[in-house]
Motif scaffolding. Structure first.
Motif, PDB file in Angstrom:
ATOM      1  N   SER A   1      -7.076   2.934   5.705  1.00 57.36           N
ATOM      2  CA  SER A   1      -7.522   2.007   4.790  1.00 57.36           C
ATOM      3  C   SER A   1      -7.158   2.618   3.391  1.00 57.36           C
ATOM      4  O   SER A   1      -6.643   1.673   2.393  1.00 57.36           O
ATOM      5  N   TRP A   2      -7.393   3.890   3.111  1.00 57.49           N
ATOM      6  CA  TRP A   2      -7.276   4.202   1.498  1.00 57.49           C
ATOM      7  C   TRP A   2      -5.799   4.004   1.254  1.00 57.49           C
ATOM      8  O   TRP A   2      -5.326   3.650   0.345  1.00 57.49           O
ATOM      9  N   VAL A   3      -4.627   4.765   2.063  1.00 55.69           N
ATOM     10  CA  VAL A   3      -3.295   4.764   1.743  1.00 55.69           C
ATOM     11  C   VAL A   3      -2.861   3.526   1.737  1.00 55.69           C
ATOM     12  O   VAL A   3      -2.059   3.134   1.003  1.00 55.69           O
TER      13      VAL A   3
ATOM     14  N   TYR B   1       2.486   8.193  11.430  1.00 62.58           N
ATOM     15  CA  TYR B   1       1.145   8.207  10.804  1.00 62.58           C
ATOM     16  C   TYR B   1       1.333   7.173   9.169  1.00 62.58           C
ATOM     17  O   TYR B   1       0.213   6.520   8.903  1.00 62.58           O
ATOM     18  N   LEU B   2       2.638   7.415   8.758  1.00 63.28           N
ATOM     19  CA  LEU B   2       2.734   6.557   7.574  1.00 63.28           C
ATOM     20  C   LEU B   2       2.804   4.954   7.927  1.00 63.28           C
ATOM     21  O   LEU B   2       2.260   4.203   7.032  1.00 63.28           O
ATOM     22  N   GLY B   3       3.307   4.574   9.004  1.00 63.01           N
ATOM     23  CA  GLY B   3       3.182   3.094   9.488  1.00 63.01           C
ATOM     24  C   GLY B   3       1.832   2.872   9.858  1.00 63.01           C
ATOM     25  O   GLY B   3       1.527   1.611   9.490  1.00 63.01           O
ATOM     26  N   ILE B   4       1.191   3.589  10.369  1.00 59.97           N
ATOM     27  CA  ILE B   4      -0.340   3.418  10.747  1.00 59.97           C
ATOM     28  C   ILE B   4      -1.110   3.034   9.582  1.00 59.97           C
ATOM     29  O   ILE B   4      -1.758   2.325   9.254  1.00 59.97           O
ATOM     30  N   GLY B   5      -0.869   4.081   8.469  1.00 59.79           N
ATOM     31  CA  GLY B   5      -1.538   3.901   7.085  1.00 59.79           C
ATOM     32  C   GLY B   5      -1.117   2.712   6.604  1.00 59.79           C
ATOM     33  O   GLY B   5      -2.136   1.964   5.975  1.00 59.79           O
ATOM     34  N   GLY B   6       0.203   2.255   6.453  1.00 60.82           N
ATOM     35  CA  GLY B   6       0.559   1.050   5.662  1.00 60.82           C
ATOM     36  C   GLY B   6      -0.018   0.011   6.225  1.00 60.82           C
ATOM     37  O   GLY B   6      -0.588  -0.947   5.752  1.00 60.82           O
ATOM     38  N   VAL B   7      -0.160  -0.188   7.692  1.00 64.95           N
ATOM     39  CA  VAL B   7      -0.472  -1.541   8.344  1.00 64.95           C
ATOM     40  C   VAL B   7      -2.021  -1.565   8.232  1.00 64.95           C
ATOM     41  O   VAL B   7      -2.586  -2.575   7.896  1.00 64.95           O
TER      42      VAL B   7
END
Length: 618
Positions: free
Chosen positions: A320-322, A162-168
């Motif tokens: 998008s936010w993160v 999830y962190l990877g998805i948020g960053g990308v």
């Protein structure tokens, strides 16, 4: 030294947030429950059946070879061929020919529709007057369980993905929706373009590699969790192939491939101003955003046609936010440092933040609407928020989001208008320009690099503890603090989301008969309430001894249904339906909520067991 110290603090913050995941229990309970079997548990039959059948409350996957039947000596008597029955919600395994009189134990370890393992079993006897005892169901089923810690590690791996998805997601949104339009409008000075692209490419590559690591780790851990094996056995081609054949495993693998492709193209994507490459990037991003929905709870729950799009909106809004905040903190300072101190830096910072602000606003609205919709469809009552692990995780996530939204509101309504006035040459910037040169450099540097969280902050912001020389410096410090707080809160939200994916939604837990098992003394008590809805319900009670056999000697059994909120108890007239099996065909459970079934079992004048079994009634 300052850069190194700040990096260490950032790493410590990330590790601290990852520890939040450890505060959640490992994947507990199954998302599918056993609703029936042939033969029934504890049955005595005259001749061997051609197969043993297990039926569950939802579709299950049985390709992991964990459905088996053994005799009283532990010898396999099934033929190893597992087939689907009842439209995929049941599994059957054939028995070898020539099976005679004796006691048998049938166990299963299967995977429910959203990838979570379910284990258990039954015992039965062939022939009247058989004195042999079947092997303990609990011991046989426990022998196929995954090692301790696999479930918790899987939750952490999901959180990393999830962190990877948020960053990308956030980086691509910032590149394509914020930075590129500003460049086309001529609001990005040329000296700032290349440093921004270089830093964005590195961060995009790093986020993609982190996401790929999480996806691959989740795939391996899912294999170990589903097959009841260690990491070494899970890396074999057979078990991995089985997991890749499930929806959950396939989407873990697709996520890893998409992350790898984005990592390879990160540098060119950061510099692309048009053409086909941004389109490919958006397509890969879309695959990553839909992966948690199609490979998780949304696709396994009803109505999936509503839950899947809502989950996709939820993930896109959060990402998008993160990721946008991450880029503002770690990428934008590289661009502002390439400009002269003072108004040029402040103008670029204000332009980027003002254009990102509507993106964050839309993301917050999407998160709120999608989160509310998911809660409505996945929860059965408001009691689920406190009575279930899934509900409590939602409360934690909602609390963190509420605080993050409050910080964002303060920044949008108070800090950004002030920053815009500073960029236009009003208010404190004019005061800073009247000061001497060192003061001007300090104020301009603070304004230019307000969002910095790590290394670049040392050169762009006043050090901690220094009194700002102007209103510009104070505004820069406040913006930086707000961005850091938002990002820390949202990373905690993503970690909570990773743990949330390991829990069964209350609606999934109650889709069909409710089943609960408890140990009391040397006994195992199993309760099945069908259909676990408001109104008349059939209640089945099974009691097994320490060897997993039906309890045959019971002097007295008393059963009562205790309503939610301490209502008047209901006496349940349970009649004997077989060895160790009692049934009450029409128990009036008239209220939704958390019921408790009280069982008092007396085997002799000096041997009495009492326990309460929780049941969720819809």
């Amino acid at each position: 030294m300052i850069d190194l110290a700040k990096r260490r603090r950032a790493i410590a913050l990330l590790l601290g947030l990852l520890l939040v995941a450890l505060s959640f229990p490992s994947l507990a309970g199954a998302h599918a429950s056993l609703t029936g079997s042939q033969p029934t548990s504890g049955a005595t039959i005259d001749r061997a059946p051609p197969r043993v059948v297990f039926r569950f409350s939802e579709q299950v996957e049985g390709s992991f070879g964990a459905v088996r039947v053994v005799d009283e000596r532990g010898r396999r008597v099934d033929d190893g061929h597992v087939s689907r029955v009842a439209g995929g919600s049941g599994l059957a395994v054939g028995l070898r020919g020539g099976i005679g009189r004796g006691a048998y134990t049938a166990t299963y370890r299967v995977v429910s529709a959203d990838g979570h393992p379910v284990s258990g079993g039954i015992t039965f006897t062939i022939g009247r007057g058989v004195t042999a005892t079947p092997l303990d169901v609990r011991s046989e089923a426990a022998g196929s369980s995954a090692p301790a810690g696999i479930g918790t590690a899987l939750s952490i791996a999901r959180a990393v993905r999830y962190l990877g998805i948020g960053g990308v997601c956030g980086l691509l949104v910032l590149l394509l929706v914020v930075w590129r339009p500003l460049r086309r409008a001529g609001r990005v000075p040329d000296p700032a373009a290349e440093p921004f692209a270089r830093a964005a490419g590195r961060l995009l590559r790093g986020a993609a590699l982190v996401g790929a690591l999480g996806a691959v780790a989740a795939l391996v851990l899912q294999t170990a969790n589903a097959g009841g094996t260690g990491i070494g056995d899970a890396l074999r081609s057979g078990p991995l192939g089985d997991v890749l054949g499930t929806r959950t495993g396939a989407w873990f693998a697709l996520s890893a491939v998409a992350f790898a492709l984005l990592a390879g193209a990160a540098g060119r994507l950061a510099r692309a101003t048009g053409g086909w490459l941004p389109i490919v990037g958006v397509a890969l991003l879309a695959l990553l955003v839909v992966a948690p929905a199609i490979g998780g709870h949304a696709a396994a729950s009803s109505p999936s046609a509503v839950l899947i799009p809502v989950e996709i909106v939820h993930v896109a809004g959060m990402g998008s936010w993160v990721g946008g905040l991450l880029a503002l903190l770690l990428v934008l300072p590289r661009a502002t440092r390439a400009l002269p101190a003072g108004s040029p830096r402040t103008a670029l910072l204000a332009a980027v933040l003002m254009r990102f602000s509507p993106v964050a606003l839309v993301s917050v609205a999407a998160l709120t609407a999608a989160g509310t919709t998911l809660a409505i469809f996945q929860l059965t009552t408001l009691y689920d928020l406190t009575d279930t692990a899934y509900g409590r995780a939602i409360l934690i996530k909602a609390s963190l989001l509420t605080v993050a939204i409050g910080v964002a509101v303060v920044q949008r309504e108070l800090l950004l208008p002030r920053l815009r006035r500073l960029a236009a040459g009003n208010e404190a910037l004019a005061e800073g320009e009247q000061a001497d040169a060192p003061a001007t450099a300090t104020a301009g540097g603070a304004e230019a690099s307000a969002p910095v969280a790590a290394g670049p902050a040392a050169e762009a912001l006043p050090a901690a503890g220094q009194a700002p020389a102007s209103n510009a410096a104070a505004t820069g410090r406040h913006v930086r603090t707000a961005l850091r707080a938002e990002l820390a809160l949202l990373v905690a939200v993503l970690i909570t989301t990773g743990a949330l994916a390991g829990y069964a939604p209350p609606k999934a837990q109650t889709s069909g008969p409710a089943s609960v098992t408890r140990d009391v003394g040397d006994l195992e008590v199993q309760l099945v309430v069908d259909p676990a809805r408001r109104g008349p319900n059939a209640l089945h009670l099974y009691v097994l001894d320490r060897r997993g056999q039906p309890l045959r000697r019971v002097a007295e059994l008393r059963v009562r249904a205790l309503p939610p909120n301490r209502g008047t108890p209901i006496d349940v007239p349970a009649r004997v339906a077989g060895p160790g099996h009692w049934v009450a065909p029409a128990v009036p459970l008239a209220t939704r909520g958390s019921w408790r079934i009280s069982v008092e079992l007396r085997r002799s004048a000096f041997d009495q067991q009492e326990l309460e079994l929780p049941v969720r009634v819809r």
